[in-house]
Design an enzyme around this catalytic site. Structure first.
Site, PDB file in Angstrom:
ATOM      1  N   ALA A 173       1.069  -1.566  -0.446  1.00  0.00           N
ATOM      2  CA  ALA A 173      -0.099   0.389  -0.140  1.00  0.00           C
ATOM      3  C   ALA A 173       0.953   1.498  -0.025  1.00  0.00           C
ATOM      4  O   ALA A 173       0.660   1.587  -1.247  1.00  0.00           O
ATOM      5  CB  ALA A 173      -0.852  -0.218   1.102  1.00  0.00           C
ATOM      6  N   ASP A 174       1.579   1.305   0.607  1.00  0.00           N
ATOM      7  CA  ASP A 174       2.885   2.119   0.711  1.00  0.00           C
ATOM      8  C   ASP A 174       3.753   2.675  -0.372  1.00  0.00           C
ATOM      9  O   ASP A 174       3.954   3.955  -1.196  1.00  0.00           O
ATOM     10  CB  ASP A 174       3.934   1.765   1.768  1.00  0.00           C
ATOM     11  CG  ASP A 174       3.705   2.648   3.319  1.00  0.00           C
ATOM     12  OD1 ASP A 174       2.822   3.962   3.261  1.00  0.00           O
ATOM     13  OD2 ASP A 174       3.934   1.845   4.430  1.00  0.00           O
ATOM     14  N   ILE A 175       4.239   1.688  -1.127  1.00  0.00           N
ATOM     15  CA  ILE A 175       5.019   1.053  -2.635  1.00  0.00           C
ATOM     16  C   ILE A 175       3.683   1.652  -4.274  1.00  0.00           C
ATOM     17  O   ILE A 175       3.938   2.553  -4.130  1.00  0.00           O
ATOM     18  CB  ILE A 175       5.256   0.824  -3.182  1.00  0.00           C
ATOM     19  CG1 ILE A 175       6.568  -0.176  -1.254  1.00  0.00           C
ATOM     20  CG2 ILE A 175       6.237   0.163  -4.435  1.00  0.00           C
ATOM     21  CD1 ILE A 175       7.236  -1.180  -1.442  1.00  0.00           C
TER      22      ILE A 175
END
Length: 397
Positions: A173-175
């Site tokens: 999700a962050d990436i």
């Protein structure tokens, strides 16, 4: 060596992963990334580990931090102080892009809300990344990767089955939010070329995961079917997934009826058998497909099986551990390993950027050299001189 974003200046106020991944992508393309960190410890990920590398004498670094911060300069500033405020104001006036992932309202309380940023620099592109969006009924809510994976439905379609939700093994999700953010920045810069005015790009961990729902999203929005975890087998294509063989397993993808028939010809299967005639039949009978294919694979070890599958023209692959991926010649050939010289750790090999550039004659442009992730305030003295400041602000290791 020139790069596509040479000459662009990016002020990076972000920390943890989504924002730093976005700015690393821009840095890989040649932008100058000035990373502003808190004097007391810097970016949160400097403390995320183990593993850590280094020693007490020269400094200890987190491999997590090293994963998202190549090609950046670091300066430690207390943005609540007069000097920190003046330094950021000076940087904003010079910058093309500012990236932040503060909780909603923090930038305003620091005196750098969007109106003020654009008063200082009307051409500034601002990228703002949040957990669940900056507005809406849950806007401003704090977001971390695994929480977002669960809230955005990704864990419900990942795992061995409906009762076994699993997170993806990397902070996806962050990436993804970082990738979408960098993509938005490039679009905003192109728009600025036409209008002369900067704009604000916003994305979130929630938006990034929903953005990659793909067929799982339309299965619900169009067909009213709720997807669920199905382990290592595709919910809409069969056979497509992991199949065991002698002393191991391989993965195959029969994405067409032609590929299914090739598999059947090589392994003596009947493509018209009950439950196997069409892709729809096979999807509806996953246990049957798995048994038929694994029985056919049972006598072969993975290497021999991959030879047979290649001969038949059936897409297939082995399962590699992370260390095997980085030892693979194909990985190195794609520029996915870069060597850098770290200020305290010496020579390091890092995962490299996933893009390569070629000219009109399909000749690869020379690959640019990369700089190592910085130590905290490594570039502070030079940047303070550039900005007319004369002292650090109580940097702590």
């Amino acid at each position: 060596m020139s790069a596509p974003l040479d000459g662009l200046i990016v002020v990076d106020l972000s920390r943890a992963l989504a924002g730093p991944h976005a700015t690393m992508m821009l840095g890989d393309l040649g932008a100058r990334i000035i990373k502003i960190e808190t004097p007391a410890g810097g970016d949160d990920t400097r403390g995320w580990g183990p593993p850590f590398v280094g020693d007490d004498e020269h400094g200890v670094e987190s491999t997590y931090f090293l994963s998202a911060n190549r090609n950046k300069e670091s300066i430690a500033l207390d943005l609540k102080s007069g000097e920190g405020h003046a330094a950021l104001e000076s940087l904003v006036r010079r910058a093309d892009v500012l990236v932040e992932n503060f909780r909603t309202g923090v930038l305003d309380r620091l005196g750098f809300g969007i109106p003020e940023l654009h008063r200082l620099n009307p051409r500034l592109v601002v990228l703002s990344i949040s957990g669940f969006g900056h507005d809406g009924p849950e806007g401003g809510r704090a977001g971390y990767d695994q929480i977002a994976q669960g809230e955005a439905g990704l864990m419900s379609v990942t795992g061995s089955g409906p009762g076994d939700p699993q997170r993806v093994g990397v902070p996806i999700a962050d990436i993804l939010a970082g990738m979408y953010g960098a993509y938005g920045v490039l679009a905003a810069l192109r728009e600025r070329d036409r209008t002369g005015v900067g704009t604000v790009v916003r994305t979130s961990l929630l938006a990034a995961v929903v953005g990659v729902h793909g067929f799982q999203g339309t299965a619900w929005t169009v067909a009213g079917e709720v997807g669920h975890a199905r382990g290592n087998h595709h919910p809409s294509i069969s056979p497509y997934g992991l199949f065991h063989c002698k002393d191991g397993a391989v993965q195959i993808s029969c994405g067409s009826e032609g590929l299914w028939r090739r598999l059947c010809t090589e392994f003596g299967l009947d493509p018209a058998a009950e439950g196997l005639r069409t892709n729809g039949d096979r999807v509806r009978h996953p246990d049957l497909v798995r048994k038929v294919v694994e029985d056919a694979f049972a006598a072969d070890e993975p290497d021999a099986l991959l030879v047979r599958l290649a001969r038949a023209g059936v897409p297939a692959g082995r399962l590699r551990s992370i260390d095997e991926v980085y030892a693979w010649e194909q990985t190195a050939s794609q520029g996915l390993l870069v060597d850098v010289e770290h200020a305290t750790l010496g020579r390091l090999t890092l995962p490299g950027p996933p893009l390569r550039f070629f000219d009109g004659d399909d000749r690869e442009r020379p690959r640019r050299s990369h700089s190592a992730p910085p130590t905290l305030d490594q570039h502070g003295p030079a940047l303070r001189a550039e900005l007319g400041l004369d002292r650090p602000e109580g940097v702590q290791p």
